[in-house]
Write a protein that holds these residues in place. Structure first.
Motif, PDB file in Angstrom:
ATOM      1  N   TYR A 177       3.174  21.918 -31.098  1.00 43.46           N
ATOM      2  CA  TYR A 177       3.870  20.564 -30.899  1.00 43.46           C
ATOM      3  C   TYR A 177       4.328  20.055 -31.618  1.00 43.46           C
ATOM      4  CZ  TYR A 177       1.051  20.949 -26.467  1.00 43.46           C
ATOM      5  OH  TYR A 177       0.483  21.090 -25.435  1.00 43.46           O
ATOM      6  N   GLU A 178       4.090  20.010 -32.993  1.00 39.77           N
ATOM      7  CA  GLU A 178       5.141  19.164 -34.144  1.00 39.77           C
ATOM      8  C   GLU A 178       5.765  19.748 -34.555  1.00 39.77           C
ATOM      9  OE1 GLU A 178       0.933  18.125 -36.721  1.00 39.77           O
ATOM     10  OE2 GLU A 178       1.851  20.098 -37.191  1.00 39.77           O
ATOM     11  N   ARG A 179       6.112  21.215 -34.097  1.00 37.81           N
ATOM     12  CA  ARG A 179       7.514  21.846 -34.915  1.00 37.81           C
ATOM     13  C   ARG A 179       8.464  21.589 -33.621  1.00 37.81           C
ATOM     14  NH1 ARG A 179       9.185  26.478 -31.975  1.00 37.81           N
ATOM     15  NH2 ARG A 179       7.519  26.624 -31.848  1.00 37.81           N
TER      16      ARG A 179
ATOM     17  N   SER B 108      -7.757  26.700 -21.675  1.00 35.51           N
ATOM     18  CA  SER B 108      -6.455  26.371 -22.654  1.00 35.51           C
ATOM     19  C   SER B 108      -5.571  24.591 -22.322  1.00 35.51           C
ATOM     20  CB  SER B 108      -4.918  26.912 -21.518  1.00 35.51           C
ATOM     21  OG  SER B 108      -5.552  28.236 -21.950  1.00 35.51           O
ATOM     22  N   TRP B 109      -6.034  23.834 -21.177  1.00 39.21           N
ATOM     23  CA  TRP B 109      -5.826  22.746 -21.210  1.00 39.21           C
ATOM     24  C   TRP B 109      -5.906  21.678 -22.128  1.00 39.21           C
ATOM     25  CZ3 TRP B 109      -8.342  18.441 -19.741  1.00 39.21           C
ATOM     26  CH2 TRP B 109      -7.457  17.333 -19.260  1.00 39.21           C
ATOM     27  N   GLN B 110      -8.092  21.796 -22.024  1.00 40.39           N
ATOM     28  CA  GLN B 110      -8.496  21.136 -23.258  1.00 40.39           C
ATOM     29  C   GLN B 110      -7.725  21.433 -24.374  1.00 40.39           C
ATOM     30  OE1 GLN B 110      -9.589  23.129 -20.973  1.00 40.39           O
ATOM     31  NE2 GLN B 110     -11.642  22.348 -19.774  1.00 40.39           N
ATOM     32  N   ASN B 111      -7.779  22.151 -24.708  1.00 45.48           N
ATOM     33  CA  ASN B 111      -7.472  22.339 -26.432  1.00 45.48           C
ATOM     34  C   ASN B 111      -5.649  21.543 -26.126  1.00 45.48           C
ATOM     35  OD1 ASN B 111      -9.456  24.405 -26.468  1.00 45.48           O
ATOM     36  ND2 ASN B 111      -8.171  26.721 -26.789  1.00 45.48           N
ATOM     37  N   ALA B 112      -5.049  22.396 -25.552  1.00 40.89           N
ATOM     38  CA  ALA B 112      -3.498  21.656 -25.363  1.00 40.89           C
ATOM     39  C   ALA B 112      -3.356  19.864 -24.961  1.00 40.89           C
ATOM     40  CB  ALA B 112      -2.599  21.805 -24.444  1.00 40.89           C
ATOM     41  N   ARG B 113      -4.789  19.672 -24.393  1.00 38.36           N
ATOM     42  CA  ARG B 113      -4.901  17.881 -24.510  1.00 38.36           C
ATOM     43  C   ARG B 113      -5.290  17.196 -25.701  1.00 38.36           C
ATOM     44  NH1 ARG B 113      -3.271  13.040 -22.233  1.00 38.36           N
ATOM     45  NH2 ARG B 113      -4.418  12.116 -21.402  1.00 38.36           N
ATOM     46  N   ALA B 114      -6.072  17.915 -26.219  1.00 39.40           N
ATOM     47  CA  ALA B 114      -6.683  17.836 -27.284  1.00 39.40           C
ATOM     48  C   ALA B 114      -5.311  17.492 -28.686  1.00 39.40           C
ATOM     49  CB  ALA B 114      -8.128  18.286 -28.153  1.00 39.40           C
ATOM     50  N   ALA B 115      -4.820  18.798 -28.949  1.00 38.00           N
ATOM     51  CA  ALA B 115      -3.906  19.089 -30.028  1.00 38.00           C
ATOM     52  C   ALA B 115      -2.874  17.846 -29.868  1.00 38.00           C
ATOM     53  CB  ALA B 115      -3.547  19.853 -29.182  1.00 38.00           C
TER      54      ALA B 115
ATOM     55  N   GLN C 169      -2.966  14.707 -27.989  1.00 36.60           N
ATOM     56  CA  GLN C 169      -4.124  13.383 -28.760  1.00 36.60           C
ATOM     57  C   GLN C 169      -4.245  13.307 -29.786  1.00 36.60           C
ATOM     58  OE1 GLN C 169      -7.249  13.420 -26.814  1.00 36.60           O
ATOM     59  NE2 GLN C 169      -6.879  12.561 -24.477  1.00 36.60           N
ATOM     60  N   GLN C 170      -3.495  14.047 -31.052  1.00 34.95           N
ATOM     61  CA  GLN C 170      -3.263  14.207 -31.969  1.00 34.95           C
ATOM     62  C   GLN C 170      -1.985  13.762 -32.986  1.00 34.95           C
ATOM     63  OE1 GLN C 170      -5.127  17.249 -34.493  1.00 34.95           O
ATOM     64  NE2 GLN C 170      -6.929  17.413 -33.538  1.00 34.95           N
ATOM     65  N   ILE C 171      -1.178  13.756 -31.572  1.00 31.00           N
ATOM     66  CA  ILE C 171       0.262  13.633 -32.683  1.00 31.00           C
ATOM     67  C   ILE C 171       0.747  12.406 -31.667  1.00 31.00           C
ATOM     68  CG2 ILE C 171       0.591  15.860 -33.709  1.00 31.00           C
ATOM     69  CD1 ILE C 171       2.600  16.684 -30.796  1.00 31.00           C
ATOM     70  N   MET C 172       0.283  11.741 -30.831  1.00 30.23           N
ATOM     71  CA  MET C 172       0.551  10.600 -30.188  1.00 30.23           C
ATOM     72  C   MET C 172       0.943   9.328 -30.676  1.00 30.23           C
ATOM     73  SD  MET C 172       0.014  10.414 -26.605  1.00 30.23           S
ATOM     74  CE  MET C 172      -1.109  11.954 -25.601  1.00 30.23           C
TER      75      MET C 172
ATOM     76  N   CYS D  18       6.656  11.647 -30.229  1.00 34.47           N
ATOM     77  CA  CYS D  18       7.002  12.578 -29.494  1.00 34.47           C
ATOM     78  C   CYS D  18       5.624  12.481 -28.146  1.00 34.47           C
ATOM     79  CB  CYS D  18       6.833  13.332 -29.971  1.00 34.47           C
ATOM     80  SG  CYS D  18       8.042  14.817 -28.629  1.00 34.47           S
ATOM     81  N   GLN D  19       6.756  11.926 -26.622  1.00 33.85           N
ATOM     82  CA  GLN D  19       5.312  11.836 -25.637  1.00 33.85           C
ATOM     83  C   GLN D  19       5.564  12.884 -24.861  1.00 33.85           C
ATOM     84  OE1 GLN D  19       7.750  10.222 -22.324  1.00 33.85           O
ATOM     85  NE2 GLN D  19       5.971  10.221 -21.242  1.00 33.85           N
ATOM     86  N   ILE D  20       4.147  13.013 -25.235  1.00 33.79           N
ATOM     87  CA  ILE D  20       4.077  14.760 -24.245  1.00 33.79           C
ATOM     88  C   ILE D  20       2.310  14.907 -23.307  1.00 33.79           C
ATOM     89  CG2 ILE D  20       2.642  16.662 -24.899  1.00 33.79           C
ATOM     90  CD1 ILE D  20       2.802  16.009 -28.124  1.00 33.79           C
ATOM     91  N   GLU D  21       3.290  15.231 -22.104  1.00 32.50           N
ATOM     92  CA  GLU D  21       2.571  14.791 -20.823  1.00 32.50           C
ATOM     93  C   GLU D  21       1.460  17.001 -20.688  1.00 32.50           C
ATOM     94  OE1 GLU D  21       1.260  12.698 -19.141  1.00 32.50           O
ATOM     95  OE2 GLU D  21       2.655  11.725 -20.396  1.00 32.50           O
ATOM     96  N   VAL D  22       0.782  16.828 -20.903  1.00 28.53           N
ATOM     97  CA  VAL D  22      -0.373  18.234 -20.894  1.00 28.53           C
ATOM     98  C   VAL D  22      -0.897  17.804 -19.358  1.00 28.53           C
ATOM     99  CG1 VAL D  22      -2.367  19.163 -21.411  1.00 28.53           C
ATOM    100  CG2 VAL D  22      -1.167  18.360 -22.794  1.00 28.53           C
TER     101      VAL D  22
END
Length: 110
Positions: free
Chosen positions: A69-71, A91-98, A100-103, A106-110
């Motif tokens: 996500y950062e890249r 996977s979903w939980q790990n992606a969602r937690a990640a 939230q860290q860079i809210m 960039c807009q991210i929808e999991v």
């Protein structure tokens, strides 16, 4: 608007350039492989047929998703992250937690 798509190894086949797959780790006969990177579907089936127990599958970690996500956020306006049901794999939980860290970056929808 530049949108990037992220998924785990559940995404297969020829994918568009804006799709990034974060690979699962599969452990077969005591050896670790990155699904789709150093273990093709054909090789996996061949290896699975020679062992008497199911392979272990480790989904990408929160840190794995965060790095991707950062890249991608450096050049993207938004990221859509698509995964198997959270009832099946974490996977979903790990992606969602990640995400939230860079809210705010960039807009991210999991």
């Amino acid at each position: 608007m530049k949108v990037q798509i992220v998924s785990d190894s559940c995404a297969h086949g020829q994918l568009p350039a804006n799709v990034t797959v974060v690979p699962n780790t599969i452990i077969v006969q005591g050896k670790s492989y990155q699904e789709g990177v150093d273990l093709s579907a054909e090789d996996a089936l061949r290896l699975f047929s020679h062992q008497t127990y199911a392979p272990l599958i480790h989904v990408p970690t929160q840190d794995d998703y965060l790095a991707v996500y950062e890249r991608l956020a450096r050049d993207a306006d938004a990221i859509i992250s698509i995964h198997a049901s959270r009832e099946i794999l974490p996977s979903w939980q790990n992606a969602r937690a990640a995400a939230q860290q860079i809210m705010g970056h960039c807009q991210i929808e999991v």
